[in-house]
Design a protein around this motif. Structure first.
Motif, PDB file in Angstrom:
ATOM      1  N   TRP A 136      45.633   9.573 -71.233  1.00 21.30           N
ATOM      2  CA  TRP A 136      46.646   9.177 -70.259  1.00 21.30           C
ATOM      3  C   TRP A 136      48.010   8.935 -70.896  1.00 21.30           C
ATOM      4  CZ3 TRP A 136      46.007   8.983 -64.965  1.00 21.30           C
ATOM      5  CH2 TRP A 136      44.705   9.148 -64.500  1.00 21.30           C
ATOM      6  N   TRP A 141      49.603   3.773 -61.624  1.00 23.77           N
ATOM      7  CA  TRP A 141      48.247   4.253 -61.891  1.00 23.77           C
ATOM      8  C   TRP A 141      47.737   3.804 -63.257  1.00 23.77           C
ATOM      9  CZ3 TRP A 141      52.513   7.423 -61.245  1.00 23.77           C
ATOM     10  CH2 TRP A 141      53.018   8.050 -62.382  1.00 23.77           C
ATOM     11  N   GLN A 169      50.975  11.787 -65.443  1.00 20.94           N
ATOM     12  CA  GLN A 169      50.893  11.500 -64.010  1.00 20.94           C
ATOM     13  C   GLN A 169      49.772  12.319 -63.385  1.00 20.94           C
ATOM     14  OE1 GLN A 169      54.438  12.356 -61.834  1.00 20.94           O
ATOM     15  NE2 GLN A 169      53.559  11.848 -59.845  1.00 20.94           N
TER      16      GLN A 169
END
Length: 334
Positions: free
Chosen positions: A133, A93, A155
């Motif tokens: 992030w 991701w 995550q």
């Protein structure tokens, strides 16, 4: 007057005495000669070996220093670009998308061209920790191929539908992205947490306050690996038990739902069964009703002492949970 002889005749006492002294002196010399000592020899070899290592190390260091200086001279003045920055072991991701590009840009802007400049690496690490992030930055270092970033990343766990749009939160309820990116998107593989009344954090990277998000995140983590998880369209965290006013979580399906009740981790209550018992009941219901945890588009209560059902479906706009009026006691059911 007689003649004096300056030597002794053979067989005289003087000759024997001289030979005796000479013979004794010869034996003394042989006795005092030093013997070979293996310990002294081994010590000498060790000294020679250490000297050889020192000399060899010096030669290698000199060669390495020359190579490093040569590399520095080649790199000096060459600006660091985002393409030179590698995010080591970045998860799917992060890698290959806008997030990776943003992190590479942030690092490259703070690293100077001088390969011996350590302050730039420290500044890059500090800047990366500000990104929502990035959970932690372990190291930012130079290599002959460029700059390598070793970090731990958050995550994404669920999408939260708030009044201003969709938000992504991680396993700790930290807001990762907001409606500017996700308002027009569907959850796209992420579980959906709905009916949130508390406003999201003003800044990304901060945890969502309130018990609603915490309860929803814990329930998603508990059920996301279950075989029946894909049929849960939403984790409703806005319902309340009309008797106590406390949270009563609801699992919404495409035609019914499951009254879960108290959030996982809450203190045990006499009126409810344990969290593990709720999970076990859902597994047995799914096995009995062809995978459906709503028993065929009904409202199912797995939190009560016995599994109960109501033929009225749950609506997202309900202000309170559906009470088991006209309850069908599940005789023989899981």
């Amino acid at each position: 007057m007689g003649w004096f002889l300056p030597f002794s005749l053979p067989g005289s006492s003087t000759s024997k005495k001289g030979r005796g002294k000479g013979k004794g002196k010869g034996r003394g010399k042989k006795k005092n000669q030093k013997q070979w000592d293996p310990q002294r020899t081994l010590l000498g070899l060790k000294v020679i070996g250490v000297a050889a290592v020192v000399v060899g190390t010096g030669l290698v260091w000199t060669a390495g220093q020359s190579a490093l200086i040569g590399y520095a001279q080649q790199q000096r003045g060459r600006a660091v670009t985002p393409a030179d920055v590698t995010l080591l072991d970045a998860p799917p991701w992060i890698a290959g998308g806008k997030i990776e590009q943003r992190l590479q840009d942030a690092a490259a802007q703070r690293i100077k061209a001088d390969p011996f400049d350590g302050r730039g690496l420290q500044d890059a690490a500090a800047m990366l920790t500000l990104d929502p992030w990035v959970a932690e930055v372990k190291q930012v270092r130079r290599t002959p191929a460029g700059v390598v970033v070793e970090a731990g990343y958050r995550q994404p766990l669920a999408m939260v539908k708030a009044r201003d749009g969709f938000h992504i939160v991680d396993t700790e309820g930290v807001r990762l992205a907001g409606p500017a990116y996700w308002q027009a998107l569907e959850p796209a593989g992420l579980p959906l947490i709905t009916n949130v009344t508390v406003a999201p954090p003003r800044e990304l990277g901060l945890p969502w306050e309130g018990a609603e998000i915490e309860a929803g995140v814990e329930l998603v983590k508990l059920l996301r690996e279950e075989s029946f998880a894909p049929q849960i369209l939403a984790y409703d965290v806005g319902q309340r038990d009309p008797r106590t006013g406390k949270l009563a979580l609801v699992l919404q399906t495409d035609g019914g739902g499951v009254i879960w009740g108290r959030p996982p981790g809450d203190a045990w209550a006499v009126a409810e069964v344990s969290t593990q018992e709720k999970v076990d009941r859902l597994r047995r219901i799914a096995e009995t009703y062809m995978g459906r945890i709503d028993m065929g588009m009904q409202t199912v209560f797995v939190n009560t002492q016995r599994v109960q059902t109501d033929n009225r479906p749950i609506r997202a706009g309900d202000s309170n949970v559906v009470r088991p009026t006209d309850v069908q006691h599940a005789a023989g059911r899981p």
